[in-house]
Motif scaffolding. Structure first.
Motif, PDB file in Angstrom:
ATOM      1  N   ALA A 139     -14.565 -41.505  34.991  1.00 54.55           N
ATOM      2  CA  ALA A 139     -13.832 -40.478  35.782  1.00 54.55           C
ATOM      3  C   ALA A 139     -14.783 -39.039  35.844  1.00 54.55           C
ATOM      4  O   ALA A 139     -15.180 -38.583  36.795  1.00 54.55           O
ATOM      5  CB  ALA A 139     -12.411 -40.418  35.548  1.00 54.55           C
ATOM      6  N   PRO A 140     -15.310 -38.608  34.484  1.00 56.47           N
ATOM      7  CA  PRO A 140     -15.837 -37.486  34.784  1.00 56.47           C
ATOM      8  C   PRO A 140     -17.060 -37.606  35.308  1.00 56.47           C
ATOM      9  O   PRO A 140     -17.464 -36.648  35.960  1.00 56.47           O
ATOM     10  CB  PRO A 140     -15.954 -36.915  33.254  1.00 56.47           C
ATOM     11  CG  PRO A 140     -15.001 -37.461  32.507  1.00 56.47           C
ATOM     12  CD  PRO A 140     -14.606 -38.912  33.353  1.00 56.47           C
ATOM     13  N   ALA A 158     -16.771 -37.714  38.990  1.00 52.71           N
ATOM     14  CA  ALA A 158     -16.359 -36.547  39.478  1.00 52.71           C
ATOM     15  C   ALA A 158     -17.659 -35.482  39.759  1.00 52.71           C
ATOM     16  O   ALA A 158     -17.949 -34.747  40.644  1.00 52.71           O
ATOM     17  CB  ALA A 158     -15.454 -35.784  38.673  1.00 52.71           C
ATOM     18  N   TRP A 198      -5.530 -38.994  27.667  1.00 55.37           N
ATOM     19  CA  TRP A 198      -6.970 -38.523  28.326  1.00 55.37           C
ATOM     20  C   TRP A 198      -7.741 -38.197  27.207  1.00 55.37           C
ATOM     21  O   TRP A 198      -8.860 -38.191  27.051  1.00 55.37           O
ATOM     22  CB  TRP A 198      -6.489 -37.688  29.463  1.00 55.37           C
ATOM     23  CG  TRP A 198      -7.595 -36.945  29.867  1.00 55.37           C
ATOM     24  CD1 TRP A 198      -8.224 -35.776  29.567  1.00 55.37           C
ATOM     25  CD2 TRP A 198      -8.510 -37.484  30.963  1.00 55.37           C
ATOM     26  NE1 TRP A 198      -9.499 -35.464  30.194  1.00 55.37           N
ATOM     27  CE2 TRP A 198      -9.546 -36.216  31.082  1.00 55.37           C
ATOM     28  CE3 TRP A 198      -8.492 -38.316  32.000  1.00 55.37           C
ATOM     29  CZ2 TRP A 198     -10.535 -36.399  32.291  1.00 55.37           C
ATOM     30  CZ3 TRP A 198      -9.477 -38.701  32.820  1.00 55.37           C
ATOM     31  CH2 TRP A 198     -10.388 -37.362  33.054  1.00 55.37           C
ATOM     32  N   ASP A 241      -8.909 -45.376  39.995  1.00 55.76           N
ATOM     33  CA  ASP A 241      -9.287 -45.806  38.620  1.00 55.76           C
ATOM     34  C   ASP A 241     -10.749 -46.114  38.551  1.00 55.76           C
ATOM     35  O   ASP A 241     -11.356 -46.953  38.964  1.00 55.76           O
ATOM     36  CB  ASP A 241      -8.550 -47.242  38.115  1.00 55.76           C
ATOM     37  CG  ASP A 241      -7.207 -47.027  37.706  1.00 55.76           C
ATOM     38  OD1 ASP A 241      -6.642 -45.680  37.412  1.00 55.76           O
ATOM     39  OD2 ASP A 241      -6.371 -47.846  37.519  1.00 55.76           O
ATOM     40  N   ALA A 242     -11.164 -44.983  38.034  1.00 54.25           N
ATOM     41  CA  ALA A 242     -12.708 -45.007  37.977  1.00 54.25           C
ATOM     42  C   ALA A 242     -13.168 -45.741  36.566  1.00 54.25           C
ATOM     43  O   ALA A 242     -13.286 -45.089  35.557  1.00 54.25           O
ATOM     44  CB  ALA A 242     -13.398 -43.420  37.807  1.00 54.25           C
ATOM     45  N   VAL A 263     -10.331 -44.634  32.585  1.00 54.32           N
ATOM     46  CA  VAL A 263     -10.580 -43.151  33.115  1.00 54.32           C
ATOM     47  C   VAL A 263     -12.049 -42.764  32.474  1.00 54.32           C
ATOM     48  O   VAL A 263     -12.665 -42.133  32.734  1.00 54.32           O
ATOM     49  CB  VAL A 263      -9.610 -42.101  32.469  1.00 54.32           C
ATOM     50  CG1 VAL A 263      -8.217 -42.285  33.068  1.00 54.32           C
ATOM     51  CG2 VAL A 263      -9.565 -42.196  30.991  1.00 54.32           C
ATOM     52  N   CYS A 322      -5.916 -41.579  38.762  1.00 49.48           N
ATOM     53  CA  CYS A 322      -6.083 -42.208  37.566  1.00 49.48           C
ATOM     54  C   CYS A 322      -4.490 -43.005  37.791  1.00 49.48           C
ATOM     55  O   CYS A 322      -3.603 -42.173  37.381  1.00 49.48           O
ATOM     56  CB  CYS A 322      -6.108 -41.536  36.371  1.00 49.48           C
ATOM     57  SG  CYS A 322      -7.756 -40.503  36.643  1.00 49.48           S
ATOM     58  N   VAL A 375     -10.542 -35.034  39.605  1.00 49.30           N
ATOM     59  CA  VAL A 375      -9.807 -36.087  38.815  1.00 49.30           C
ATOM     60  C   VAL A 375      -8.096 -35.925  38.906  1.00 49.30           C
ATOM     61  O   VAL A 375      -7.780 -34.689  38.139  1.00 49.30           O
ATOM     62  CB  VAL A 375     -10.279 -36.227  37.503  1.00 49.30           C
ATOM     63  CG1 VAL A 375      -9.673 -37.237  36.751  1.00 49.30           C
ATOM     64  CG2 VAL A 375     -11.906 -36.503  37.476  1.00 49.30           C
ATOM     65  N   ILE A 435     -10.562 -38.690  42.750  1.00 51.62           N
ATOM     66  CA  ILE A 435     -10.309 -39.878  41.657  1.00 51.62           C
ATOM     67  C   ILE A 435      -9.259 -40.130  41.142  1.00 51.62           C
ATOM     68  O   ILE A 435      -8.637 -39.005  40.486  1.00 51.62           O
ATOM     69  CB  ILE A 435     -11.251 -39.476  40.666  1.00 51.62           C
ATOM     70  CG1 ILE A 435     -12.952 -39.505  41.387  1.00 51.62           C
ATOM     71  CG2 ILE A 435     -11.515 -40.916  39.752  1.00 51.62           C
ATOM     72  CD1 ILE A 435     -13.860 -38.759  40.251  1.00 51.62           C
ATOM     73  N   PRO A 448      -8.562 -33.100  33.248  1.00 51.98           N
ATOM     74  CA  PRO A 448      -8.581 -33.559  34.661  1.00 51.98           C
ATOM     75  C   PRO A 448      -8.456 -32.287  35.607  1.00 51.98           C
ATOM     76  O   PRO A 448      -8.153 -31.195  35.107  1.00 51.98           O
ATOM     77  CB  PRO A 448      -7.153 -34.345  34.670  1.00 51.98           C
ATOM     78  CG  PRO A 448      -6.746 -34.541  33.374  1.00 51.98           C
ATOM     79  CD  PRO A 448      -7.423 -33.692  32.278  1.00 51.98           C
ATOM     80  N   ASP A 449      -8.570 -32.433  36.649  1.00 52.89           N
ATOM     81  CA  ASP A 449      -8.439 -31.379  37.764  1.00 52.89           C
ATOM     82  C   ASP A 449      -7.252 -30.789  38.403  1.00 52.89           C
ATOM     83  O   ASP A 449      -7.258 -29.906  38.813  1.00 52.89           O
ATOM     84  CB  ASP A 449      -9.765 -31.573  39.002  1.00 52.89           C
ATOM     85  CG  ASP A 449     -11.265 -31.767  38.212  1.00 52.89           C
ATOM     86  OD1 ASP A 449     -11.737 -30.930  37.732  1.00 52.89           O
ATOM     87  OD2 ASP A 449     -11.597 -32.925  38.166  1.00 52.89           O
TER      88      ASP A 449
END
Length: 209
Positions: free
Chosen positions: A73-74, A77, A94, A40-41, A70, A62, A84, A60, A103-104
Motif C-alpha cells: 500500500a505505501p 500510494a 498496520w 487491498d494492495a 497492506v 484496505c 491509503v 487504496i 494510513p492517510d
C-alpha cells in the motif's frame, strides 16, 4: 454505466504470531476508463500499478491490516498519489508492518466511497481483525469481503486480534442480510455468492452460539 471490476492475483507471504506462510491474494480494481480504486494492495505495487493502465487511482482501500493485504500500500500510494484508507481499529496491526507510515484516511461503517459513479458502502465486519471491513456495491451486485467470508465459510480466527464469535456476528448481521444473488469477491481464492454460502454459514452460526 456502472464501474467494471478487474481482478489481479499477487503472491507473497503472510506473517503473524511468529509464523510465516506463502499466500496468493486477490486484488480488486473497481473503476472505469479514467479512474479506479484498489481494494487491498497486496505484495506487488508495480503489478497493481500496471493493471491500472494509466487510470487515476482515487484510493487504496484496505479491508484489514494483515501484512499480506497492506504490504504494497505505501509504495502504491507513493507511485500514484492515492490515499491509503483503513478502519482505525486496525491501526495496531498496520503499525506492525508499517511503523513509520500511517494510513492517510479512515474508513467508517456506513461510509460511501464513489468511483466512476458507483457507490461502495463500507460495512464494518470485525472478527478476522478488529477493523476488518467489507465493501458492498449494490449496482454491481457484489460485496468485497476481504478475509471475513470465503467460499466455504468464515475467515480464520485462530490468531492475534481475531475472535470467532465476533466474525460470526458480523457475517450474520452484515452479510447474510444482503441479497442471496450477491457475488462474494474474497481476499483469497474463488468467488461465491451469499446464497450459496448461507446454508453452511448457518451451521457456523449455530456452532458459535
Amino acid at each position: 454505466m456502472p464501474a467494471t471490476i478487474d481482478h489481479l492475483v499477487t503472491s507473497g507471504t503472510f506473517s503473524l504470531d511468529g509464523g510465516t506462510w506463502d499466500v496468493d491474494n486477490n486484488v480488486w480494481i473497481v473503476g472505469d476508463d479514467t479512474e479506479a480504486v484498489v481494494i487491498d494492495a497486496a505484495h506487488d505495487a508495480g503489478a497493481i500499478e500496471a493493471a491500472l493502465h494509466g487510470r487515476r487511482l482515487r484510493a487504496i482501500v484496505c479491508t484489514h491490516a494483515h501484512d499480506d493485504h497492506v504490504g504494497a500500500a505505501p509504495a502504491l500510494a507513493e507511485a500514484t498519489g492515492a490515499p491509503v484508507l483503513l478502519h482505525p481499529d486496525d491501526l495496531p496491526l498496520w503499525k506492525r508492518t508499517h511503523p513509520e507510515r500511517a494510513p492517510d484516511g479512515e474508513l467508517a461503517d456506513g461510509q460511501v466511497l464513489t468511483v466512476a459513479g458507483t457507490a461502495l458502502t463500507v460495512l464494518h465486519t470485525p472478527g478476522h481483525a478488529p477493523g476488518a471491513v467489507c465493501l458492498y456495491a449494490p449496482e454491481l451486485g457484489t460485496v468485497f469481503t476481504g478475509d471475513t467470508l470465503f467460499q466455504g465459510g468464515p475467515g480464520a480466527t485462530g490468531r492475534s486480534f481475531s475472535d470467532f464469535p465476533t466474525i460470526i456476528d458480523s457475517i450474520r448481521e452484515r452479510l447474510l442480510t444482503l441479497p442471496p444473488e450477491t457475488v462474494v469477491r474474497t481476499g483469497h481464492g474463488d468467488a461465491t455468492t451469499i446464497g450459496r454460502e448461507a446454508p453452511g454459514l448457518q451451521e457456523w452460526i449455530d456452532r458459535g452460539h
